[in-house]
Structure formats: structure tokens, C-alpha cells
Design an enzyme around this catalytic site. Structure first.
Site, PDB file in Angstrom:
ATOM      1  N   ASN A   1       0.919  -1.274  -0.029  1.00 60.90           N
ATOM      2  CA  ASN A   1      -0.129   0.006  -0.007  1.00 60.90           C
ATOM      3  C   ASN A   1       0.941   1.291  -0.037  1.00 60.90           C
ATOM      4  OD1 ASN A   1      -1.864   1.987   0.521  1.00 60.90           O
ATOM      5  ND2 ASN A   1      -2.137   1.436   2.472  1.00 60.90           N
TER       6      ASN A   1
ATOM      7  N   HIS B   1      -9.469   0.851   4.574  1.00 58.26           N
ATOM      8  CA  HIS B   1      -8.148   1.170   5.276  1.00 58.26           C
ATOM      9  C   HIS B   1      -8.495   2.100   6.322  1.00 58.26           C
ATOM     10  CE1 HIS B   1      -4.154   2.604   6.492  1.00 58.26           C
ATOM     11  NE2 HIS B   1      -3.583   1.624   5.442  1.00 58.26           N
TER      12      HIS B   1
ATOM     13  N   GLU C   1      -6.757   4.708   7.760  1.00 60.37           N
ATOM     14  CA  GLU C   1      -6.559   5.928   7.447  1.00 60.37           C
ATOM     15  C   GLU C   1      -7.987   6.443   6.854  1.00 60.37           C
ATOM     16  OE1 GLU C   1      -2.934   5.717   5.151  1.00 60.37           O
ATOM     17  OE2 GLU C   1      -1.863   5.028   7.018  1.00 60.37           O
TER      18      GLU C   1
ATOM     19  N   GLY D   1       2.140   2.323  10.610  1.00 61.15           N
ATOM     20  CA  GLY D   1       3.083   3.651  10.364  1.00 61.15           C
ATOM     21  C   GLY D   1       3.494   3.762  11.921  1.00 61.15           C
TER      22      GLY D   1
ATOM     23  N   SER E   1       3.383  -2.292  10.455  1.00 57.23           N
ATOM     24  CA  SER E   1       4.800  -2.130  10.652  1.00 57.23           C
ATOM     25  C   SER E   1       5.407  -3.422  10.254  1.00 57.23           C
ATOM     26  CB  SER E   1       5.065  -1.889  12.039  1.00 57.23           C
ATOM     27  OG  SER E   1       4.410  -0.280  12.264  1.00 57.23           O
TER      28      SER E   1
HETATM   29  C1  PEP Z   1      -0.845   0.062   6.013  1.00 62.42           C
HETATM   30  O1  PEP Z   1      -0.960   1.209   5.697  1.00 62.42           O
HETATM   31  O2  PEP Z   1      -1.586  -0.996   5.430  1.00 62.42           O
HETATM   32  C2  PEP Z   1       0.375  -0.556   6.829  1.00 62.42           C
HETATM   33  C3  PEP Z   1       0.399  -1.743   7.130  1.00 62.42           C
HETATM   34  O3  PEP Z   1       1.200   0.540   6.971  1.00 62.42           O
HETATM   35  P1  PEP Z   1       2.692   0.231   7.665  1.00 62.42           P
HETATM   36  O4  PEP Z   1       3.130  -1.185   7.042  1.00 62.42           O
HETATM   37  O5  PEP Z   1       3.623   1.415   7.359  1.00 62.42           O
HETATM   38  O6  PEP Z   1       2.306   0.082   9.020  1.00 62.42           O
END
Ligand code: PEP
Length: 250
Positions: free
Chosen positions: A11, A97, A99, A173, A213
Site C-alpha cells: 500500500n 483502510h 486511514e 506506521g 509495521s
Molecule cells: C498499511 O498502511 O496498510 C500499513 C500496514 O502500513 P505500515 O506497514 O507502514 O504500518
């Protein structure tokens, strides 16, 4: 994962430029050697980069939108419909998602409407679910996740094109990954929900990805769990280490 084909999604969020798409395709993605019968890769750039992604990223890798409309084509300024994505040759979309749920205010019902229409146009959906830190600390993790799934179930009968991504909001994140045990515990309960509420077939076949992460250092351990069928990767999907995450699944 038993017999399920693993899936690694990248993503890219609102990152990248046309130059990045071309360079990352040539320098990293197109060089990843993996067994396509065991692992699928799905990359989601911003929508205005979809065409360049189709052009530069090798055919064995699927290209996904990061969102799609809850409505048909029409007077919905700024929306890209599922029909338009399908017409453009895009076979995948990421919906719900965190966000979009938390920053852009998308409700469980609104996300479910998007899944419904994406499914009607034959798109494969990565449906994201997950709890915030407050919800986890209150002991509501499973309830939050199953409420999100129930909203989808209320609108969608056919789950064959749905991939679930369990993404605890506190792990996205933040550099804080769920432990292997925390992730497996929730994945197992999501699979039990599928068995009780959709079908035994859906429970056996639906891929449940972990996201939050994921990186080259933790992918190996997470993927050992029986109910983790791959990853949805944010930050690390923009870096060469994405290759190691795919390799961990291969
Ligand atoms: C995501 O946005 O789907 C995600 C898992 O981000 P990150 O790997 O940066 O935590």
C-alpha cells in the site's frame, strides 16, 4: 496458511511520483524472484499513477486501487467507481483502510457499500479491519473487528473475491508490530467468524493478511502462524526490503 495462496500487498498510500513508480518497478519489483503458484503480489499506487504502474510493473504483479466509490458512475465529485477501475483493467481495490475510516470518517456501512459494488464489478477487495489502541485496551478487539465484518456480510454474499487484512490501528506506521501471538490470536478468531457467519468454504479459502509495521525483520516470524496468509505492507513496500517480505512468504 495450509493450502491458501499467500498474498503480499504493497500500500503506497499518498506517496511517490511517476519517476518513483518507474524506478521502483525496474529496480525492485520486477526483479523479485518468487513462485507465483504460492504467492501473489498486489501493489497499490495512488490512482493517477495506476496507468504508469500497469505499464512499468511486470505482469505477474497485480495492480490495485487504494479506494473505490460506494456508488455507481455519476454525480460524485472526486470518486473513482468500481466500474471505471474494471474498465481500466484494474482488478483489485483496498477498502476500509484505517486511514480512510479514521481520518476520512468512513463508517462500517459506507465501507461495506464499497465492498458490495466492487464485488459486483468483479474486483478483488482487500478489506481492512482493525481496532484502535483504546479499543484493544478496553478488551473490544474482536467485537470491533467482527462489527466491521458484519457490516460487509450484511451487503455481500459472495466472499470469494474478498481478502481480509487485519491491521491493528496502533501498529500502522508506528513501528509497533503486533506480536506473532497477538496477530495469530485475532486471525484465528476472524477465521472462526468466517466459519460461523459465511461458510466453512470461506473459512478455509479466505486469505487473512496481517498489516502494521511489517518489515524484513518481522515477516519471517509472523508468517509461521497458521492463520496468517500474507501481509499488507505500507512503509516497507516503498523500499527494497519489500523483496525480503515476499521472500519470507515463498
Ligand atoms: C498499511 O498502511 O496498510 C500499513 C500496514 O502500513 P505500515 O506497514 O507502514 O504500518
Amino acid at each position: 496458511s495450509v493450502a491458501r495462496k499467500l498474498l503480499v500487498g504493497g500500500n503506497w498510500k499518498s506517496h511517490g511520483s511517476l519517476k518513483f513508480v518507474k524506478n521502483f518497478a525496474n529496480d525492485t519489483l520486477n526483479k523479485i524472484v518468487y513462485d507465483t503458484s504460492k504467492v501473489e503480489i498486489v501493489i497499490a499506487p495512488v490512482s493517477i499513477h495506476l496507468k504508469d504502474a500497469q505499464e512499468h510493473i511486470a505482469n505477474n504483479i497485480h495492480i490495485s486501487a487504494q479506494n473505490s466509490s460506494a456508488f455507481e458512475d455519476g454525480a460524485y465529485t472526486g470518486e473513482i467507481s468500481a466500474s471505471q477501475l474494471a474498465n481500466f483493467g484494474i482488478g483489485w481495490t483496498i477498502l476500509g483502510h484505517s486511514e480512510r475510516r479514521h481520518i476520512l470518517g468512513e463508517s462500517n456501512t459506507f465501507v461495506a457499500s464499497k465492498v458490495k459494488i466492487a464485488d459486483e464489478y468483479g474486483l478483488n477487495t482487500i478489506a481492512c479491519i482493525g481496532e484502535t489502541l483504546d479499543q484493544r485496551e478496553a478488551g473490544d478487539t474482536i467485537k470491533v473487528c467482527t462489527d466491521q465484518l458484519d457490516a460487509i456480510r450484511a451487503q455481500v454474499d459472495d466472499w470469494s473475491r474478498i481478502v481480509i487484512a487485519y491491521e491493528p490501528v496502533w501498529a500502522i506506521g508506528t513501528g509497533k508490530t503486533a506480536t506473532s501471538e497477538q496477530a495469530q490470536e485475532v486471525h484465528e478468531q476472524i477465521r472462526a467468524w468466517l466459519n460461523e457467519n459465511i461458510s466453512e468454504e470461506a473459512a478455509n479459502n479466505t486469505r487473512i493478511l496481517y498489516g502494521g509495521s511489517v518489515n524484513a525483520g518481522n515477516a519471517d516470524e509472523l508468517i509461521q502462524n497458521p492463520d496468517i496468509d500474507g501481509f499488507l505492507v505500507g512503509g516497507a513496500s516503498l523500499k527494497p526490503e519489500f523483496e525480503s517480505i515476499v521472500k519470507a512468504c515463498n
